[in-house]
Design a protein around this motif. Structure first.
Motif, PDB file in Angstrom:
ATOM      1  N   LEU A  44       0.822  -1.214   0.000  1.00 43.37           N
ATOM      2  CA  LEU A  44       0.000   0.000   0.000  1.00 43.37           C
ATOM      3  C   LEU A  44       0.855   1.262   0.000  1.00 43.37           C
ATOM      4  CD1 LEU A  44      -2.700   1.438   0.078  1.00 43.37           C
ATOM      5  CD2 LEU A  44      -2.759   1.114   2.558  1.00 43.37           C
ATOM      6  N   PRO A  45       1.806   1.423   0.942  1.00 45.44           N
ATOM      7  CA  PRO A  45       2.651   2.611   0.863  1.00 45.44           C
ATOM      8  C   PRO A  45       3.503   2.650  -0.397  1.00 45.44           C
ATOM      9  CG  PRO A  45       3.431   1.124   2.586  1.00 45.44           C
ATOM     10  CD  PRO A  45       2.091   0.628   2.151  1.00 45.44           C
ATOM     11  N   ALA A  46       3.823   1.474  -0.966  1.00 41.10           N
ATOM     12  CA  ALA A  46       4.607   1.451  -2.203  1.00 41.10           C
ATOM     13  C   ALA A  46       3.809   2.051  -3.354  1.00 41.10           C
ATOM     14  CB  ALA A  46       5.029   0.023  -2.532  1.00 41.10           C
ATOM     15  N   ILE A  47       2.525   1.692  -3.445  1.00 38.79           N
ATOM     16  CA  ILE A  47       1.674   2.251  -4.504  1.00 38.79           C
ATOM     17  C   ILE A  47       1.473   3.745  -4.281  1.00 38.79           C
ATOM     18  CG2 ILE A  47      -0.642   2.211  -5.512  1.00 38.79           C
ATOM     19  CD1 ILE A  47      -0.714  -0.796  -4.898  1.00 38.79           C
ATOM     20  N   ILE A  61      -0.053  11.112  -3.815  1.00 35.86           N
ATOM     21  CA  ILE A  61      -0.117  10.151  -2.712  1.00 35.86           C
ATOM     22  C   ILE A  61      -1.557   9.867  -2.306  1.00 35.86           C
ATOM     23  CG2 ILE A  61       0.408   9.864  -0.245  1.00 35.86           C
ATOM     24  CD1 ILE A  61       3.106  11.257  -0.839  1.00 35.86           C
ATOM     25  N   ALA A  62      -2.370  10.909  -2.182  1.00 35.51           N
ATOM     26  CA  ALA A  62      -3.761  10.713  -1.765  1.00 35.51           C
ATOM     27  C   ALA A  62      -4.546   9.927  -2.812  1.00 35.51           C
ATOM     28  CB  ALA A  62      -4.421  12.067  -1.508  1.00 35.51           C
ATOM     29  N   LEU A  63      -4.357  10.261  -4.083  1.00 28.80           N
ATOM     30  CA  LEU A  63      -5.086   9.577  -5.150  1.00 28.80           C
ATOM     31  C   LEU A  63      -4.639   8.120  -5.280  1.00 28.80           C
ATOM     32  CD1 LEU A  63      -7.140   9.798  -7.432  1.00 28.80           C
ATOM     33  CD2 LEU A  63      -5.287  10.576  -8.937  1.00 28.80           C
ATOM     34  N   ALA A  64      -3.326   7.894  -5.310  1.00 29.57           N
ATOM     35  CA  ALA A  64      -2.820   6.525  -5.450  1.00 29.57           C
ATOM     36  C   ALA A  64      -3.169   5.687  -4.222  1.00 29.57           C
ATOM     37  CB  ALA A  64      -1.306   6.547  -5.665  1.00 29.57           C
ATOM     38  N   ALA A 105      -5.414   2.399  -4.381  1.00 30.21           N
ATOM     39  CA  ALA A 105      -4.782   1.146  -3.938  1.00 30.21           C
ATOM     40  C   ALA A 105      -5.640   0.434  -2.907  1.00 30.21           C
ATOM     41  CB  ALA A 105      -3.403   1.449  -3.361  1.00 30.21           C
ATOM     42  N   GLN A 106      -6.223   1.175  -2.000  1.00 29.36           N
ATOM     43  CA  GLN A 106      -7.060   0.553  -0.974  1.00 29.36           C
ATOM     44  C   GLN A 106      -8.292  -0.098  -1.592  1.00 29.36           C
ATOM     45  OE1 GLN A 106      -6.415   2.734   3.219  1.00 29.36           O
ATOM     46  NE2 GLN A 106      -7.504   4.007   1.750  1.00 29.36           N
ATOM     47  N   ALA A 107      -8.816   0.541  -2.637  1.00 24.34           N
ATOM     48  CA  ALA A 107      -9.980  -0.032  -3.313  1.00 24.34           C
ATOM     49  C   ALA A 107      -9.595  -1.278  -4.111  1.00 24.34           C
ATOM     50  CB  ALA A 107     -10.607   1.014  -4.233  1.00 24.34           C
ATOM     51  N   ARG A 119      -8.919   0.749   6.540  1.00 25.02           N
ATOM     52  CA  ARG A 119      -8.551   1.742   5.530  1.00 25.02           C
ATOM     53  C   ARG A 119      -8.143   3.069   6.162  1.00 25.02           C
ATOM     54  NH1 ARG A 119     -12.267   1.234   0.065  1.00 25.02           N
ATOM     55  NH2 ARG A 119     -12.074  -1.040  -0.163  1.00 25.02           N
ATOM     56  N   LEU A 120      -7.215   3.733   5.487  1.00 22.78           N
ATOM     57  CA  LEU A 120      -6.830   5.078   5.897  1.00 22.78           C
ATOM     58  C   LEU A 120      -7.831   6.059   5.320  1.00 22.78           C
ATOM     59  CD1 LEU A 120      -2.955   4.967   5.290  1.00 22.78           C
ATOM     60  CD2 LEU A 120      -4.159   4.752   7.453  1.00 22.78           C
TER      61      LEU A 120
END
Length: 383
Positions: free
Chosen positions: A88-91, A293-296, A300-302, A311-312
């Motif tokens: 997740l942080p990688a994406i 970062i916010a968009l990716a 990614a979470q979805a 989820r963040l």
């Protein structure tokens, strides 16, 4: 020493050093400051560098050694040890690299300034963690883990760009010699726990200096030597070494680099005459990082189908994006490397880094404070 090991004070020290460098360069003392920075020190016929280059090529290698030791720990035993926890942080980090590049090129895509596209891709771990320490009381562990992993991954990107993009005319022989020294360093670090300890200590010192010299002479940026040594050193002595030298890195290495890098004369031009490189960096750091970062992170979470409870929130991702826009150390180095042959553009890009990072710093302080307050209100027990 405990003060220098904290996340707060080194960040303040770094900011003060950068402000001092900018003030000196634009004061009556500027001639003396530049004379000191450009003075050459070394052994004639062996190595003769300016004070500025000793700081950026020599001292900064120590900072990258410390960063590489932390990176290795996180990859093997820490927050990034599990692929599922790292993805997740990688994406999100990928979004925080690609969107700033796109924004920069949309503003400064001309042949003279396009080479600066790597500048807004980096995140300064020291500043990011400093903001977290100052304003993040009450943030849940999951948010902190995400922010730390994001900062580390962004640093990896900066290191890769330095190694791949800003290397020309490589001397293969010297590079192979550097790799030999790195191997010797790795072996010696594993002999520290044996009866060969004294021999190993001498070997570590000699091989570290040899690796740095050989990398520098090979044409690859010398800070890569610090990265290689930090990645191959045995973990226990590496963590002890990091603990020992961390205060010196925070108190001397980073402030000196910030001081030298910010030694830039503010051009006496109108706003319309400022280089596109300035505007590209100024836009890409505070805006590109937040959007990317916010968009990716949201996508990614979805896509990864992260459970709703884990989820963040968008607000947490926005705070992470603002932290990602604090470029400072690595972005300043990338600015120097990208426009090494064009001092005028380099200075304006550096101003863009300082201004964009300052905007991100303020925005991150506000957003992290808001999210920390939000989480404390929801779970008072974490206060």
């Amino acid at each position: 020493m405990s003060l220098l090991r904290s996340a707060r004070f080194p960040a303040v020290l770094l900011l003060v050093a950068a402000a001092l460098g900018l003030a000196l360069a634009n004061s009556p003392l500027s001639a003396g400051a530049f004379a000191v920075a450009d003075a050459h020190v070394g052994i004639p016929g062996v190595m003769d560098l300016s004070v500025r280059h000793w700081v950026s090529d020599g001292l900064l290698a120590v900072f990258f050694f410390v960063a590489a030791v932390e990176l290795r720990f996180e990859l093997t035993s820490g927050q990034l040890a599990s692929p599922r926890r790292a993805v997740l942080p990688a994406i999100a980090a990928a979004g925080g690299v690609l969107v700033p590049i796109a924004l920069y090129l949309s503003v400064a895509g001309s042949p003279t300034t396009a080479g600066g596209w790597p500048i807004p891709t980096a995140t300064d771990i020291a500043f990011a963690l400093g903001v977290l320490a100052v304003f993040g009381r009450g943030l849940p562990p999951g948010v902190r883990v995400f922010l730390l992993a994001l900062a580390i991954l962004d640093d990896i990107v900066g290191i890769v760009f330095i190694a791949v993009l800003f290397t020309s005319g490589v001397d293969v022989g010297m590079l192979l010699l550097a790799l030999v020294f790195v191997v010797v360093f790795a072996v010696c670090s594993r002999l520290l726990a044996t009866r060969w300890r004294r021999f190993a200590l001498v070997g570590l010192a000699v091989s570290a200096i040899g690796a740095w010299y050989a990398v520098h002479e090979s044409g690859v940026h010398a800070t890569i030597a610090g990265v290689l040594l930090g990645l191959v050193m045995a973990q226990r002595p590496a963590m002890r070494t990091r603990h020992t030298i961390e205060p010196w890195v925070n108190a001397v290495v980073l402030p000196l680099f910030a001081l030298c890098a910010a030694l830039v004369v503010i051009p006496a031009v109108s706003v319309e005459e400022l280089s596109p490189a300035f505007w590209g960096v100024l836009l890409a750091l505070p805006v590109g990082k937040v959007v990317g970062i916010a968009l990716a992170g949201t996508l990614a979470q979805a896509v990864l189908r992260v459970p709703l409870a884990d989820r963040l929130a968008v607000g947490d991702l926005l705070a992470a994006g603002a932290l990602g826009g604090i470029g400072f150390t690595v972005s300043l180095l990338l600015s120097e490397l990208a426009f090494a042959g064009a001092p005028g553009i380099r200075d304006q890009a550096t101003l863009g880094v300082l201004a964009g990072s300052a905007i991100s710093l303020v925005a991150a302080g506000m957003l992290v404070s808001w999210r920390a307050w939000h989480h404390r209100r929801r779970t008072p027990a974490t206060v």
